[in-house]
Write a protein that holds these residues in place. Structure first.
Motif, mmCIF file in Angstrom:
data_model
loop_
_atom_site.group_PDB
_atom_site.id
_atom_site.type_symbol
_atom_site.label_atom_id
_atom_site.label_comp_id
_atom_site.label_asym_id
_atom_site.label_seq_id
_atom_site.Cartn_x
_atom_site.Cartn_y
_atom_site.Cartn_z
ATOM 1 N N UNK A 273 11.246 3.501 -13.318
ATOM 2 C CA UNK A 273 9.915 3.153 -12.790
ATOM 3 C C UNK A 273 9.813 1.651 -12.625
ATOM 4 N N UNK A 274 9.346 1.227 -11.463
ATOM 5 C CA UNK A 274 9.002 -0.180 -11.280
ATOM 6 C C UNK A 274 7.653 -0.244 -10.581
ATOM 7 N N UNK A 275 7.320 -1.399 -9.978
ATOM 8 C CA UNK A 275 5.968 -1.648 -9.485
ATOM 9 C C UNK A 275 5.479 -0.595 -8.500
ATOM 10 N N UNK A 276 6.309 -0.253 -7.502
ATOM 11 C CA UNK A 276 5.864 0.651 -6.443
ATOM 12 C C UNK A 276 6.714 1.902 -6.326
ATOM 13 N N UNK A 277 7.610 2.142 -7.277
ATOM 14 C CA UNK A 277 8.534 3.255 -7.103
ATOM 15 C C UNK A 277 8.865 3.922 -8.425
ATOM 16 N N UNK A 278 8.824 5.259 -8.375
ATOM 17 C CA UNK A 278 9.272 6.058 -9.510
ATOM 18 C C UNK A 278 10.392 6.965 -9.036
ATOM 19 N N UNK A 279 11.403 7.176 -9.931
ATOM 20 C CA UNK A 279 12.505 8.081 -9.619
ATOM 21 C C UNK A 279 12.559 9.176 -10.688
ATOM 22 N N UNK A 280 12.799 10.415 -10.204
ATOM 23 C CA UNK A 280 12.833 11.562 -11.091
ATOM 24 C C UNK A 280 14.119 12.360 -10.844
ATOM 25 N N UNK A 281 14.637 12.945 -11.919
ATOM 26 C CA UNK A 281 15.733 13.909 -11.825
ATOM 27 C C UNK A 281 15.276 15.170 -12.547
ATOM 28 N N UNK A 282 15.264 16.272 -11.812
ATOM 29 C CA UNK A 282 14.755 17.527 -12.367
ATOM 30 C C UNK A 282 15.747 18.649 -12.104
ATOM 31 N N UNK B 215 0.818 -1.215 0.000
ATOM 32 C CA UNK B 215 0.000 0.000 0.000
ATOM 33 C C UNK B 215 0.851 1.264 0.000
ATOM 34 N N UNK B 216 2.176 1.129 0.019
ATOM 35 C CA UNK B 216 3.073 2.282 -0.026
ATOM 36 C C UNK B 216 3.671 2.410 -1.418
ATOM 37 N N UNK B 217 3.430 3.527 -2.070
ATOM 38 C CA UNK B 217 3.976 3.814 -3.397
ATOM 39 C C UNK B 217 4.873 5.049 -3.281
ATOM 40 N N UNK B 218 6.103 4.916 -3.772
ATOM 41 C CA UNK B 218 7.109 5.958 -3.567
ATOM 42 C C UNK B 218 7.398 6.741 -4.846
ATOM 43 N N UNK B 219 7.665 8.028 -4.647
ATOM 44 C CA UNK B 219 8.180 8.892 -5.704
ATOM 45 C C UNK B 219 9.408 9.603 -5.145
ATOM 46 N N UNK B 220 10.603 9.272 -5.681
ATOM 47 C CA UNK B 220 11.860 9.887 -5.240
ATOM 48 C C UNK B 220 12.270 10.920 -6.272
ATOM 49 N N UNK B 221 12.441 12.147 -5.830
ATOM 50 C CA UNK B 221 12.706 13.254 -6.753
ATOM 51 C C UNK B 221 14.036 13.906 -6.378
ATOM 52 N N UNK B 222 14.942 13.939 -7.328
ATOM 53 C CA UNK B 222 16.227 14.607 -7.157
ATOM 54 C C UNK B 222 16.192 15.903 -7.958
ATOM 55 N N UNK B 223 16.454 17.024 -7.275
ATOM 56 C CA UNK B 223 16.374 18.329 -7.922
ATOM 57 C C UNK B 223 17.696 19.071 -7.710
#
Length: 665
Positions: free
Chosen positions: A613-622, A576-584
């Motif tokens: 991107x995988x099942x429960x996690x997305x990673x972003x670089x902005x 039930x935990x979905x992660x979005x990791x954002x590097x800025x």
């Protein structure tokens, strides 16, 4: 029969039998309150044209009721016609008199509910008499004529009247204070109508209950009508909303129900005085074919104008009432909290929702009054959502079809929803302008002052209050949740190279200056709906590198390491935990190829800055420039559209306002 002939029969027995058995009498008084028999006896006095009624309650040493005495200066009981009064039940001599309260001749027997014995001493132009009834034998009454010198002492100084003694009590009465309040509620309308009438309880005068009086004058042809509308704060216990017609002598010649009966917390008594009423007769009276009646055109015109007056009074009452009602709804938590919106937007939405509820309540209070607390909460929140959507015109159609609004109420609601749309547009424009100003300042900071930013935490409040910079889905991340934030920060600190700096990270050679700066870290968790419609926790982690750093593959690997640590941590293993990791960062290093390669590999997903991107996690670089340019492009587009729409609404509103003002007054 004259007085002398009556006095010759000084002790003549005038006992008799009521034309109904005891059980038939008692069934009429089920569930009666202890004080109501007293009310009935007082009403009998006023029905006999009394101006004064005195009630005296005598208690014993144990504060139980010993006796109750009731005196009135009415016309008394005619001993010659006793069979026409005490001999009948549910029928009496009092016919076709709108001023009468007890027109059925049964109230006198209600005493049996609180005591065993009632005795009436009476005096009028036909003589004096004593009548007694025992609760054990209600249908039989014993009576005798009395000589002048044997009459009750309370009646010796009056020309007419009745004195009632109640004894052998089986029920107690409320305290004197409570009893006086009940008398005020029961008889308040009568006391307000006729200032000559008084009631005392143990010597204390009963005052008219809290009320307001609205006076109006109405002319119908050559006839003048003085109208007094009394609005009671508390409902009179036996009085529903009647219209009373009084003649020149102040006598009630007609009464009928008001159109405003059954309105919640709204109680009125309406009195109309006019010389026109001097010729008023019941419409079924064939002996006066030329008399005025409720079928007369003057009366019908009067009632029509009166309805307009009382409707205005009711609307004014609702305006006072609705403020209290809406405030109570707010205190009870029926309105949304708008925690997902910015402070300005939340304030506007609440103001708009309250205005909408206020206007619908004014149109038809029963929508909310008839609903439970839970139902009200659902109604209010649905109205709130519809009002700020593109379906607010549909909302108006629904309300109109359900409420069957009149033209005035429909116009009010229509204006509100149109104004809501215009206010929403203007508020949104203001929000976008403020955001544009923030974006410009951040861009200036990153262009001209990135080397001087010595304490990145100075940016903490800026970022927390403007998370919309990262996209519309990040408009409000809410307050920190201590447990989640602490765990996320502790895991981040497990990355050994997270705070290490090298010349490759810095454009230029000011490593010492960069070390004086710190990174910015935000972590939030909040419930939302997942892609498959299920409820999940959305976990946002934002790592903002100090402005003097250019992002490179080392920082990308730190992001990967952090993602790996999170995946292996037990508390974060829930589906039930979905992660979005954002590097800025301020910018991506010109010498780095890995970040751009990853960004290009995810272009087909259509998400700005997505690198993995995988099942429960997305990673972003902005980088700040991409973020700010993206905002500016979308912001300018929305501003142009909103300005155009605002212009259309303002023009429409202005034209309608001019047209309204040009109407003859």
């Amino acid at each position: 029969m004259d007085n002398n002939s009556v006095l010759e029969k000084e002790y003549e027995d005038i006992s008799g039998v009521t034309e109904i058995n005891d059980e038939g009498i008692k069934k009429h008084f089920k569930n009666i309150e202890p004080w109501q028999p007293l009310f009935e006896l007082v009403w009998n006095g006023f029905d006999a044209n009394a101006n004064r009624v005195d009630v005296e309650i005598v208690e014993n040493q144990l504060q139980g009721v010993e006796n109750v005495f009731i005196f009135d200066d009415g016309r008394g009981i005619n001993p010659i016609l006793l069979k026409e009064t005490f001999g009948r039940f549910n029928e009496s001599e009092k016919h076709e008199d709108a001023a009468q309260h007890g027109a059925h001749g049964k109230g006198r027997l209600a005493f049996h509910c609180i005591c065993n014995l009632a005795t009436w001493y009476t005096k009028n132009s036909s003589g004096c008499a004593e009548i007694s009834i025992n609760s054990n034998n209600l249908k039989n009454y014993s009576g005798k004529l009395l000589p002048i010198d044997a009459q009750h002492p309370k009646l010796k100084t009056v020309t007419q009247g009745t004195y009632i003694s109640l004894s052998r009590f089986t029920s107690n009465l409320p305290s004197l204070l409570d009893l006086r309040e009940k008398f005020a509620i029961e008889f308040g309308w009568l006391l307000a109508l006729d200032s000559n009438k008084t009631i005392t309880v143990n010597g204390t005068k009963i005052t008219t209950p809290c009320h307001e009086i609205i006076k109006e004058n109405i002319n119908i042809g050559q006839n003048h009508f003085s109208v007094s509308v009394i609005r009671w704060i508390d409902r009179p216990s036996s009085e529903i909303s009647y219209i009373y017609l009084l003649n020149s002598d102040g006598h009630i010649v007609h009464k009928q129900l008001s159109t405003l009966n059954n309105k919640k917390s709204f109680f009125t008594s309406i009195f109309i005085s006019s010389a026109w009423a001097d010729a008023f007769q019941p419409k079924e009276n064939l002996f006066f074919p030329d008399a005025h009646s409720s079928d007369s055109p003057e009366w019908k015109s009067l009632i029509q104008k009166l309805n307009e007056i009382t409707q205005t009074i009711y609307e004014n009452f609702l305006r006072q009432q609705v403020e209290v009602v809406v405030e109570n709804y707010f205190k009870d938590g029926l309105f949304p909290t708008y925690s997902e919106l910015s402070v300005d937007e939340g304030v506007w939405r609440l103001k708009n929702a309250r205005a909408l509820v206020r206007n619908i309540y004014m149109a038809d209070p029963s929508i909310f009054n008839a609903a439970s607390k839970k139902q009200r909460k659902i109604i209010i929140r649905l109205l709130d959502r519809l009002a700020v959507s593109n379906e607010n015109e549909s909302l108006l159609d629904i309300l109109n079809s359900v409420l069957e609004l009149d033209a005035k109420a429909l116009s009010t609601l229509s204006d509100l929803l149109r104004q809501t749309t215009l206010d929403n547009i203007i508020t949104t424009i203001e929000v976008l302008f403020r955001r544009q100003a923030v974006a410009n300042k951040i861009k200036t900071l990153m262009n001209e002052h990135y080397k001087e930013v010595k304490e990145t935490p100075d940016l903490q409040k800026i970022i927390e209050n403007n998370t919309w910079i990262f996209g519309c889905s990040y408009e409000t991340l809410g307050a920190e949740e201590d447990s989640f934030t602490k765990i996320a920060r502790d895991l981040r600190n497990n990355i050994k190279t997270i705070n290490n700096l090298s010349k490759d990270d810095i454009e230029g050679d000011d490593i010492a200056g960069a070390k004086r700066q710190t990174d910015l870290f935000l972590a939030r968790r909040f419930p939302t709906i997942g892609p498959n419609g299920q409820q999940i926790y959305r976990c946002i982690v934002i790592e903002i590198k100090r402005p003097s750093i250019s992002l490179n593959v080392k920082h990308l690997r730190q992001l990967d390491d952090y993602a790996d640590i999170i995946k292996r941590h037990p508390e974060f293993s829930s589906d039930k935990l979905h992660f979005e990791l954002i590097l800025v960062g301020r910018k991506i290093s010109s010498s780095d190829t890995e970040i751009n390669s990853r960004l290009n590999g995810q272009l087909s997903k259509g998400e700005l800055g997505l690198v993995s991107e995988d099942n429960k996690m997305k990673r972003y670089v902005l980088n700040w420039y991409t973020l700010l340019d993206s905002f500016e492009l979308s912001n300018n587009f929305m501003l142009e559209k909103l300005k155009l729409k605002r212009s259309l609404y303002e023009t429409e509103t202005r034209q309608e306002l001019v047209a309204e003002l040009q109407q003859p007054q």
